[in-house]
Enzyme design. Structure first.
Site, PDB file in Angstrom:
ATOM      1  N   ASP A   1       2.352   1.691  -5.592  1.00 43.79           N
ATOM      2  CA  ASP A   1       3.479   1.257  -6.445  1.00 43.79           C
ATOM      3  C   ASP A   1       2.922   0.362  -7.536  1.00 43.79           C
ATOM      4  OD1 ASP A   1       3.440  -0.595  -3.779  1.00 43.79           O
ATOM      5  OD2 ASP A   1       3.804  -1.791  -5.561  1.00 43.79           O
TER       6      ASP A   1
ATOM      7  N   GLU B   1      -1.592   3.749   7.263  1.00 42.92           N
ATOM      8  CA  GLU B   1      -3.003   3.679   6.847  1.00 42.92           C
ATOM      9  C   GLU B   1      -3.918   4.064   8.012  1.00 42.92           C
ATOM     10  OE1 GLU B   1      -2.096  -0.032   3.746  1.00 42.92           O
ATOM     11  OE2 GLU B   1      -2.828  -0.471   5.744  1.00 42.92           O
TER      12      GLU B   1
HETATM   13  N1  ADE Z   1       1.089  -3.423  -0.883  1.00 38.77           N
HETATM   14  C1  ADE Z   1       1.489  -2.320  -1.535  1.00 38.77           C
HETATM   15  N2  ADE Z   1       2.261  -2.621  -2.584  1.00 38.77           N
HETATM   16  C2  ADE Z   1       2.357  -3.965  -2.606  1.00 38.77           C
HETATM   17  C3  ADE Z   1       3.045  -4.873  -3.433  1.00 38.77           C
HETATM   18  N3  ADE Z   1       3.784  -4.472  -4.466  1.00 38.77           N
HETATM   19  N4  ADE Z   1       2.938  -6.202  -3.156  1.00 38.77           N
HETATM   20  C4  ADE Z   1       2.191  -6.620  -2.094  1.00 38.77           C
HETATM   21  N5  ADE Z   1       1.544  -5.792  -1.269  1.00 38.77           N
HETATM   22  C5  ADE Z   1       1.622  -4.479  -1.521  1.00 38.77           C
END
Ligand code: ADE
Length: 232
Positions: free
Chosen positions: A198, A11
Site C-alpha cells: 500500500d 508472509e
Molecule cells: N505495513 C504495510 N503497510 C503499512 C503501513 N501503511 N503502515 C505501517 N506498516 C505497514
C-alpha cells in the site's frame, strides 16, 4: 543457519511453501519452525506485529538458534512517489521513527539514546547480495533505501510526508527497526526484504487487504533467490 522473521501469517505462508523437512519447537510465546529451504538450514518464526513482539522474538531466535544471519521478510507501505504496490524495497538502514527522546538536550527525534544513532545500518554484504539476487526476479521494480519502523499503521498522506521529510526513506512498517536494533546489539548480521502492499495513504487499509498476499509472495521470491545463492 539462516533465521527468518515475519510478522503476519500471510508472509509466513509464502515462505513455508518452499520449506522442507519442517519441525516445530515452542519456546513460549513463539513457535519456531526449523527446516530446509533449497537445502539450507533455516529457522522461521512468526513474531507478531510491532516493535516489542519483534524485538522479543529476535532475541529469542538468537539465544535459542544462534543464526549466522537474520532476514526480516514481509510487506510495507511505500512512502516515495516512485514506489508502487508490488515493488520491493531492500533496506540499507532502519529507523525507529517513533523513538523520541528529543526533550533531552542534544537528542534528535528517532535517535536511539543508547546507540547515539538514528539510522541502524543493515549488514552491507546482505544488502549487496540481495541486490544481486534481485536481478533474477523479473517484473519487479527494486529500491534500496531506509525502512522506517513505528508502532503505527500509517494511513495518511500528512503523516507519511512528515516521516519522509524528517527521515527520508522508502517504506514504512512495524518491525524492521526493532529487529535491526536487537541484531545490532547482539552483533548478528541482518537484512530486510519488504514488498509494498500500500502507499501509506488514506487508501492504505483496503490496499493492504487486497495486496498483502501478492506482495508477501514477491518478498518471499527474493528470499528464495538469496537462499539459493547462499547454497551455490
Ligand atoms: N505495513 C504495510 N503497510 C503499512 C503501513 N501503511 N503502515 C505501517 N506498516 C505497514
Amino acid at each position: 543457519m539462516i533465521g527468518i522473521i515475519c510478522a503476519l501469517k500471510e508472509e509466513l505462508e509464502e515462505i513455508l511453501i518452499f520449506t522442507e523437512n519442517i519441525k516445530t519447537e515452542n519456546h513460549y510465546p513463539f513457535k519456531f519452525i526449523t527446516g530446509t529451504i533449497f537445502g539450507v538450514n533455516c529457522c522461521i518464526v512468526l513474531c507478531g506485529v510491532g516493535k516489542v513482539s519483534s524485538a522479543a522474538c529476535t532475541q529469542a531466535l538468537i539465544l535459542k538458534y544462534h543464526p549466522d544471519l537474520i532476514l526480516n521478510v514481509g510487506v510495507a507501505g511505500g512512502i516515495d512517489k516512485n514506489i508502487s504496490i508490488g515493488d520491493i524495497v531492500i533496506a540499507d538502514f532502519v529507523v525507529q521513527h517513533d523513538f523520541d527522546a528529543s526533550p533531552f538536550p542534544g537528542r534528535k527525534r528517532g535517535e536511539i539514546s543508547d546507540l547515539n544513532l538514528i539510522k541502524i545500518p543493515c549488514s552491507k554484504w546482505i544488502t549487496d547480495k540481495l541486490l544481486v539476487c534481485s536481478q533474477k526476479i523479473t517484473d519487479v521494480n527494486l529500491h534500496v533505501g531506509t525502512v522506517l519502523t513505528g508502532d503505527q499503521f500509517i494511513n495518511s498522506k500528512k503523516k507519511l510526508y512528515e516521516l519522509k521529510n524528517e527521515f527520508g526513506g522508502k517504506a514504512c512498517e512495524m518491525e524492521a527497526g526493532s529487529i535491526g536494533h536487537v541484531c545490532y546489539l547482539n552483533k548478528t548480521d541482518f537484512g530486510i526484504i519488504r514488498s509494498i502492499s500500500d502507499n501509506a495513504d488514506e487508501n492504505s487499509l483496503p490496499n493492504f487487504e487486497k495486496f498483502v498476499k501478492n506482495s508477501s509472495k514477491k518478498a518471499s521470491l527474493l528470499l528464495a533467490e538469496f537462499i539459493k545463492f547462499s547454497r551455490d
